[in-house]
Design an enzyme around this catalytic site. Structure first.
Site: not given
Length: 411
Positions: A16, A18-19, A44, A57, A176, A255, A263-264, A269-270, A290, A294, A296
């Protein structure tokens, strides 16, 4: 708890878009930590048709020092990115590991952030940002994860393994899944709907595809559909699959164009796929890209670790834990435990005991769980939680606090 309800979670495959971005970002984290266990990384990634862009960074001995790249380091970063995409399996005209355009816009970490985070003679290492982090565990599955998400992940993980081994050569990397279960008295009792959409080779679709394109082969589509149903049957408990279960397999009909060409993709995002599939709150911070200073990332890992040990100890059937932090401050501002009415102990007692078992400062978490290691690329697809703890991998999935928890509570 409601006596009967439906709940749904989704997953996405390593292909995917995003992955793909998450895995690239975490491959950079691993590269830097392999050079310098104290590296600082916030990477990122953007992916789209024949393009990968890095931004963020960094600070890393042997890679980026004194505001400049060490000789050969930029080339090593690019090689790592291309190897990651190759391993996922992209060799398509719209996205190919060997010839996509690549931009590296990583630069030095802000000195203002560094001064708040780094330890000194007068202060401990502080949190890299403010924020809230949640951990969760449930006895629904042996992995102590929400069943809807657990099965969604495992369906796609199995399909990826078959694609790479050649057992399912008609599969392409993007896919998916989505699983809906009916619950009764907190327990999953029936799968009511299962959705799988997978990128496929040419013609493995219905002739009347919804996009109006020509081509397609009904026999090949039936082969793909039968294969997916076999995977579902292998992954999910037989008692959950009934005559009432509805299957939606490639419901659009076609598909073929997928991944970053379709798709970008962006890092982070997941976040619900990465965590608990919507069964628990989320603080909003992504993990991938990260380094473990961090919170998060590291605090989300330690809250999962604590929640899992509480459930594994038989102190509750479900557990949610929240921590909060302020940038530059070492100790958490708050600890919150919710056993959702399923506990056999007082939640306040657990809130008091937890800091005596694990230091919840950023450095304490990293030390206890051994997070300053290149272990993150493998977390970036099929979930960060509910995975097998082996060697240095997934240390937050260990249940080595069970006896300490029981002893502290006089059990």
């Amino acid at each position: 708890m409601r006596n009967s309800f439906l709940f749904t979670s989704e997953s996405v495959s390593e292909g995917h878009p995003d992955k793909v971005a998450d895995q690239i970002s975490d491959s950079i984290v691993d590269l830097f930590l392999s050079k310098d266990p104290e590296a600082r990384v916030a990477c990122e990634t953007l992916t789209t048709t024949q393009l990968v862009v890095l931004a963020g960074e960094i600070r890393c001995k042997g890679v980026y020092e004194n505001g400049a790249w060490v000789a050969g380091a930029r080339e090593e970063v690019e090689a790592t990115v291309r190897a990651t995409v190759r391993d996922i399996g992209y060799e398509q005209s719209g996205f190919h590991w060997e010839n996509f355009r690549f931009e590296n816009n990583l630069h030095g970490q802000s000195a203002h952030i560094a001064q708040g985070v780094d330890a000194s003679e007068t202060k401990d290492e502080g949190a890299g940002d403010q924020g809230i982090m949640f951990g969760y565990a449930s006895e629904e599955t042996p992995d102590l994860m929400p069943a809807t998400l657990d099965y969604s992940h495992k369906i796609l993980e199995r399909m990826a393994a078959d694609r790479k081994s050649g057992a399912a050569p008609f599969l392409e990397p993007d896919a998916k899944s989505q699983v809906t279960l009916r619950y009764a008295n907190e327990r999953p009792v029936e799968a009511t709907a299962i959705v799988v959409s997978t990128q496929h080779a040419v013609d493995y679709c219905l002739p009347w595809a919804a996009d109006g394109a020509t081509g397609g082969d009904a026999a090949k589509y039936a082969e793909l559909r039968d294969y997916v149903k076999r995977v579902i049957a292998d992954v999910m408990p037989a008692e959950l699959l009934t005559e009432n279960t509805v299957y939606h397999i490639n419901p659009t009909g076609r598909f073929e164009i997928g991944g970053p060409d379709g798709d970008a993709g962006l890092t982070g995002r997941k976040i619900i796929v990465d965590t608990y599939g919507g069964a628990a709150p989320h603080g909003g911070g992504a993990f991938s890209g990260k380094d473990p200073t961090k919170v998060d990332r590291s605090a989300a890992y330690v809250t999962r670790y604590l929640a899992k040990n509480i459930v594994a100890a038989g102190l509750a059937r479900r557990c949610t834990i929240q921590l909060s932090y302020a940038i530059g401050v070492a100790e958490p501002l708050s600890i919150y435990v919710d056993l959702h009415g399923t506990g056999t102990v007082d939640e306040g007692a657990l809130e008091a005991i937890i800091p005596t078992l694990v230091s919840l400062t950023p450095k304490g978490i990293r030390t206890h769980l051994g997070l300053n290691k290149p272990i993150y690329r493998q977390t970036a697809a099929y979930g960060h939680f509910g995975r097998t703890a082996t060697g240095d991998a997934f240390p937050w999935e260990r249940t080595d606090l069970v006896e300490q928890l029981k002893a502290a509570l006089g059990r």
